[in-house]
Design a protein around this motif. Structure first.
Motif: not given
Length: 237
Positions: A228-232, A186-190, A154-163, A108-111
């Motif tokens: 592998v994948y990430l989401a803001a 894909g399952h996780v992000c949905q 950069r402007n979101c609250g947190a970035v989820f990064m799946w390693v 998690l990138s926490i902003g």
């Protein structure tokens, strides 16, 4: 793709009688570990599944409102929450995974999350807690730069990064496991998209990132462990 076809595969480590890798990367005991609110006591909006699916879309504009620690706990549980652990071999979670291998670690990138310093964290799914990997007030800018300077990262609250921990999946499936890692992502992000609506959050998935730069930022070798994948994620208006 050819190398992952069944005709090309040799025996997997499991077939050879080797022990499975750990279900979770061990954390440094000297680093701060933060317990998350228990899921049973969380209050979320009631969201009709049909409406949630119809309303699902990617959002790139977020408000300045912070995510609460309860929001974060809910979204982490919805995407990787452990319902049952079977010895040291497998876990059953809130998302499907090939052979119940669940090869992802959530970084998690926490902003902008209430009660958390800006920086890099990791979800400890077995304990339902997070561990602070490093404090860094510039972490969101660094992650955004690795994501081709997309401003909403950069402007979101947190970035989820799946390693991916490749060994965890390859133990059962060998080279074919590399396919399953991407299916599992894909399952996780949905789940993240759907669960976010219960806490008035928006999500935008990201696959455009500089692999080596992002792996280096997270302290990963890019071979056995890699993004592998990430989401803001952020609060929506």
């Amino acid at each position: 793709m050819d190398a992952t076809k069944f005709d090309e595969l040799g025996p997997s480590p499991q077939m050879l009688g080797r022990s499975p890798p750990p279900l979770e990367i061990a954390h440094d005991a000297s680093k701060s570990q933060i317990s998350l609110p228990d899921i049973g006591g969380l209050e979320t909006d009631s969201v009709d599944l049909k409406r949630a699916i119809e309303a699902r879309r990617s959002l790139r504009n977020f408000t300045d409102s912070p995510l609460s620690l309860q929001d974060l706990a809910w979204l982490l549980w919805a995407t990787q929450g452990v319902k049952k652990a079977v010895d040291d071999v497998a876990t059953f979670r809130t998302v499907p995974s090939a052979g119940a291998r669940h090869a992802f670690e959530t970084y998690l990138s926490i902003g902008n999350v209430e009660g958390l310093e800006q920086g890099l964290y990791r979800y400890l799914a077995l304990e339902h807690s997070i561990v602070e990997e490093q404090q860094d007030e510039n972490i969101m800018a660094k992650v955004a730069r690795a994501c081709l300077d997309q401003p909403f990262v950069r402007n979101c609250g947190a970035v989820f990064m799946w390693v991916a921990v490749s060994e965890r999946m390859a133990w059962r499936y060998g080279e074919r496991g590399y396919r399953y890692l991407h299916l599992d992502a894909g399952h996780v992000c949905q789940n993240l998209y759907l669960a976010s609506q219960a806490v008035n959050c928006g999500v935008c998935a990201v696959a455009a990132f500089k692999d080596d730069e992002l792996n280096c930022l997270l302290g990963l070798d890019g071979n056995k462990h890699f993004v592998v994948y990430l989401a803001a994620v952020g609060k929506r208006d």
